[in-house]
Design a protein around this motif. Structure first.
Motif, PDB file in Angstrom:
ATOM      1  N   LEU A 229       0.834  -1.196   0.000  1.00 11.44           N
ATOM      2  CA  LEU A 229       0.000   0.000   0.000  1.00 11.44           C
ATOM      3  C   LEU A 229       0.869   1.246   0.000  1.00 11.44           C
ATOM      4  N   TYR A 230       0.493   2.226  -0.819  1.00  6.15           N
ATOM      5  CA  TYR A 230       1.168   3.512  -0.860  1.00  6.15           C
ATOM      6  C   TYR A 230       0.144   4.612  -0.567  1.00  6.15           C
ATOM      7  N   ARG A 231       0.621   5.822  -0.496  1.00 10.05           N
ATOM      8  CA  ARG A 231      -0.260   6.940  -0.138  1.00 10.05           C
ATOM      9  C   ARG A 231      -1.417   7.096  -1.124  1.00 10.05           C
ATOM     10  N   ASP A 232      -1.140   6.940  -2.417  1.00  9.99           N
ATOM     11  CA  ASP A 232      -2.189   7.151  -3.411  1.00  9.99           C
ATOM     12  C   ASP A 232      -2.317   5.999  -4.401  1.00  9.99           C
ATOM     13  N   ALA A 233      -1.761   4.844  -4.063  1.00  9.54           N
ATOM     14  CA  ALA A 233      -1.802   3.711  -4.989  1.00  9.54           C
ATOM     15  C   ALA A 233      -1.588   2.396  -4.246  1.00  9.54           C
ATOM     16  N   THR A 234      -1.885   1.294  -4.921  1.00 13.05           N
ATOM     17  CA  THR A 234      -1.718  -0.044  -4.360  1.00 13.05           C
ATOM     18  C   THR A 234      -1.020  -0.932  -5.384  1.00 13.05           C
ATOM     19  N   LEU A 235       0.089  -1.534  -4.981  1.00  9.27           N
ATOM     20  CA  LEU A 235       0.789  -2.474  -5.852  1.00  9.27           C
ATOM     21  C   LEU A 235       0.127  -3.843  -5.719  1.00  9.27           C
ATOM     22  N   VAL A 236      -0.253  -4.437  -6.844  1.00  3.49           N
ATOM     23  CA  VAL A 236      -0.917  -5.743  -6.834  1.00  3.49           C
ATOM     24  C   VAL A 236      -0.243  -6.689  -7.815  1.00  3.49           C
ATOM     25  N   GLU A 237      -0.366  -7.980  -7.511  1.00  3.34           N
ATOM     26  CA  GLU A 237      -0.006  -9.034  -8.450  1.00  3.34           C
ATOM     27  C   GLU A 237      -1.299  -9.487  -9.106  1.00  3.34           C
ATOM     28  N   VAL A 238      -1.268  -9.595 -10.411  1.00  2.37           N
ATOM     29  CA  VAL A 238      -2.478  -9.926 -11.162  1.00  2.37           C
ATOM     30  C   VAL A 238      -2.259 -11.203 -11.959  1.00  2.37           C
ATOM     31  N   SER A 239      -3.205 -12.138 -11.836  1.00  2.00           N
ATOM     32  CA  SER A 239      -3.125 -13.406 -12.569  1.00  2.00           C
ATOM     33  C   SER A 239      -4.390 -13.567 -13.408  1.00  2.00           C
ATOM     34  N   PRO A 240      -4.325 -13.233 -14.689  1.00  2.00           N
ATOM     35  CA  PRO A 240      -5.495 -13.442 -15.552  1.00  2.00           C
ATOM     36  C   PRO A 240      -5.615 -14.909 -15.938  1.00  2.00           C
ATOM     37  N   LYS A 241      -6.779 -15.493 -15.719  1.00  2.00           N
ATOM     38  CA  LYS A 241      -6.996 -16.900 -16.071  1.00  2.00           C
ATOM     39  C   LYS A 241      -7.536 -17.044 -17.489  1.00  2.00           C
ATOM     40  N   THR A 242      -8.019 -15.940 -18.050  1.00  2.00           N
ATOM     41  CA  THR A 242      -8.420 -15.898 -19.454  1.00  2.00           C
ATOM     42  C   THR A 242      -7.654 -14.742 -20.089  1.00  2.00           C
ATOM     43  N   GLY A 243      -7.702 -14.649 -21.401  1.00  2.00           N
ATOM     44  CA  GLY A 243      -6.892 -13.634 -22.079  1.00  2.00           C
ATOM     45  C   GLY A 243      -7.699 -12.712 -22.960  1.00  2.00           C
ATOM     46  N   ARG A 244      -8.701 -12.049 -22.389  1.00  2.00           N
ATOM     47  CA  ARG A 244      -9.544 -11.138 -23.173  1.00  2.00           C
ATOM     48  C   ARG A 244      -8.855  -9.791 -23.387  1.00  2.00           C
ATOM     49  N   THR A 245      -9.243  -9.102 -24.440  1.00  2.00           N
ATOM     50  CA  THR A 245      -8.715  -7.771 -24.721  1.00  2.00           C
ATOM     51  C   THR A 245      -8.985  -6.831 -23.542  1.00  2.00           C
ATOM     52  N   HIS A 246      -7.949  -6.128 -23.086  1.00  2.00           N
ATOM     53  CA  HIS A 246      -8.032  -5.137 -22.006  1.00  2.00           C
ATOM     54  C   HIS A 246      -8.586  -5.727 -20.704  1.00  2.00           C
ATOM     55  N   GLN A 247      -8.492  -7.047 -20.544  1.00  2.00           N
ATOM     56  CA  GLN A 247      -9.129  -7.709 -19.396  1.00  2.00           C
ATOM     57  C   GLN A 247      -8.695  -7.133 -18.054  1.00  2.00           C
ATOM     58  N   ILE A 248      -7.389  -7.060 -17.807  1.00  2.00           N
ATOM     59  CA  ILE A 248      -6.903  -6.592 -16.509  1.00  2.00           C
ATOM     60  C   ILE A 248      -7.322  -5.144 -16.273  1.00  2.00           C
ATOM     61  N   ARG A 249      -7.230  -4.323 -17.302  1.00  2.00           N
ATOM     62  CA  ARG A 249      -7.554  -2.903 -17.165  1.00  2.00           C
ATOM     63  C   ARG A 249      -9.031  -2.703 -16.838  1.00  2.00           C
ATOM     64  N   VAL A 250      -9.907  -3.438 -17.490  1.00  2.00           N
ATOM     65  CA  VAL A 250     -11.346  -3.287 -17.243  1.00  2.00           C
ATOM     66  C   VAL A 250     -11.729  -3.860 -15.880  1.00  2.00           C
ATOM     67  N   HIS A 251     -11.153  -5.007 -15.516  1.00  2.00           N
ATOM     68  CA  HIS A 251     -11.463  -5.594 -14.215  1.00  2.00           C
ATOM     69  C   HIS A 251     -10.923  -4.723 -13.078  1.00  2.00           C
ATOM     70  N   ALA A 252      -9.786  -4.060 -13.282  1.00  2.00           N
ATOM     71  CA  ALA A 252      -9.275  -3.135 -12.265  1.00  2.00           C
ATOM     72  C   ALA A 252     -10.227  -1.951 -12.100  1.00  2.00           C
ATOM     73  N   ALA A 253     -10.710  -1.429 -13.213  1.00  2.00           N
ATOM     74  CA  ALA A 253     -11.674  -0.327 -13.145  1.00  2.00           C
ATOM     75  C   ALA A 253     -12.957  -0.770 -12.457  1.00  2.00           C
ATOM     76  N   TYR A 254     -13.351  -2.026 -12.636  1.00  2.00           N
ATOM     77  CA  TYR A 254     -14.540  -2.572 -11.974  1.00  2.00           C
ATOM     78  C   TYR A 254     -14.380  -2.532 -10.454  1.00  2.00           C
ATOM     79  N   LEU A 255     -13.132  -2.669  -9.969  1.00  2.00           N
ATOM     80  CA  LEU A 255     -12.857  -2.603  -8.531  1.00  2.00           C
ATOM     81  C   LEU A 255     -12.923  -1.166  -8.008  1.00  2.00           C
ATOM     82  N   SER A 256     -13.146  -0.210  -8.917  1.00  2.00           N
ATOM     83  CA  SER A 256     -13.102   1.224  -8.595  1.00  2.00           C
ATOM     84  C   SER A 256     -11.682   1.680  -8.270  1.00  2.00           C
TER      85      SER A 256
END
Length: 320
Positions: A229-256
């Protein structure tokens, strides 16, 4: 049989498919064959029936078979030196020092942020064209998968058609393990979360390609694990189980908590704050790839070191 001739006037080409292109999709074959022609135009000439396989109409998804005869209509292409897309000299210099793993079947490279993986509409050239220019004697070099233009990290390139088929099968069966590092906007309170939200490609009003969460979309799964955790950001490890276009970016936005530096799905105020501090990139990095070697069957794991701006943030910013 191949009557492709050097001529100032485009001519009809009749190309017989050999082992090098067996099982390749027709659209991918044409994109490689007609370098510099926009993908939209290639799809249009197939849809209109100007491209024929064995004298019949086919869909762009048709997979070529050894012995197929492909008719390619006259297509005027911007003049290119020796038929090769011009490649940024700075890119070729970078690529020569960014090979992480290589043998006779494949290579894994550390793709820099800001470069497309291949040339296309509005883009003169990309990573794959750069490697083809560096290795003019290599008869076969094809992308196994893709990364977004602004994503850095592990990118796999096949050096044999048989290796490409094997690796495509592993990606299709979701047996390739992919791990990313991402910097999410704000402080994410969870330690781990599996996001299962179906994704559908969409076109925005401005003509920009977007991916949206839609229950009629394709099944998608991404695992997020909090690291720091940082003051204005969070470092995460991401493991996509499928490979859709922009998947990680859209799912991150879904988390707000969209990815820092994401101009398409991100937060303008956060992105501006980071740019003002000198961080001018999408903070998404394909850190590791693990797969079965297409020839030996051995497990191969390759890791890409963090790019400088990403590493500088983790090292210099205050943790909470």
């Amino acid at each position: 049989m191949d009557t492709d001739q050097q001529s100032p006037t485009p001519q009809v080409q009749w190309v017989e498919i050999t082992e090098n292109h067996s099982e390749q999709r027709l659209d991918n074959f044409l994109i490689t064959r007609l370098k510099g022609v926009p993908k939209s135009r290639i799809y249009r000439i197939v849809r209109k029936g100007e491209v024929r396989v064995n004298k019949g109409r086919v869909d762009v998804k048709y997979r070529l078979v050894i012995g197929d005869i492909v008719r390619i209509p006259p297509v005027r292409i911007a003049e290119l030196t020796d038929g090769i897309l011009p490649v940024n000299r700075g890119l070729t210099g970078i690529l020569q020092h960014n090979v992480l793993f290589e043998d006779d079947a494949l290579m894994v490279v550390n793709k820099p942020s800001g470069f497309a993986v291949h040339g296309g509409s509005g883009i003169d050239s990309g990573i794959i064209e750069g490697f083809r220019q560096i290795n003019p004697g290599q008869r076969f070099l094809e992308l196994v998968h893709r990364l977004d233009r602004d994503t850095s990290g592990c990118l796999m390139i096949a050096k044999k058609r048989s290796a490409l088929r094997s690796l495509h099968g592993q990606f299709r069966d979701d047996t390739v393990t992919k791990t990313y590092l991402a910097l999410l906007s704000g402080q994410w309170a969870r330690k781990k979360l599996v996001v299962n939200q179906p994704l559908q490609k969409n076109i925005s009003k401005g003509g920009e390609r977007m991916v949206v969460i839609n229950q009629n979309g394709k099944e998608s799964e991404t695992i997020f694990r909090r690291l720091k955790l940082y003051r204005d950001a969070t470092l995460v490890e991401v493991s996509p189980k499928t490979g859709r276009t922009h998947q990680i970016r859209v799912h991150a936005a879904y988390l707000s908590h969209p990815i820092v530096g994401d101009d398409r799905y991100g937060l303008d105020d956060i992105n501006k704050s980071f740019k003002n501090r000198g961080y001018k990139r999408l903070f998404l990095h394909a850190e590791t790839l693990q797969f079965q070697h297409p020839v030996s069957g051995a497990t191969v794991k390759v890791s890409a070191p963090l790019p400088q701006q990403f590493g500088d943030y983790i090292k210099n910013e205050e943790q909470i």
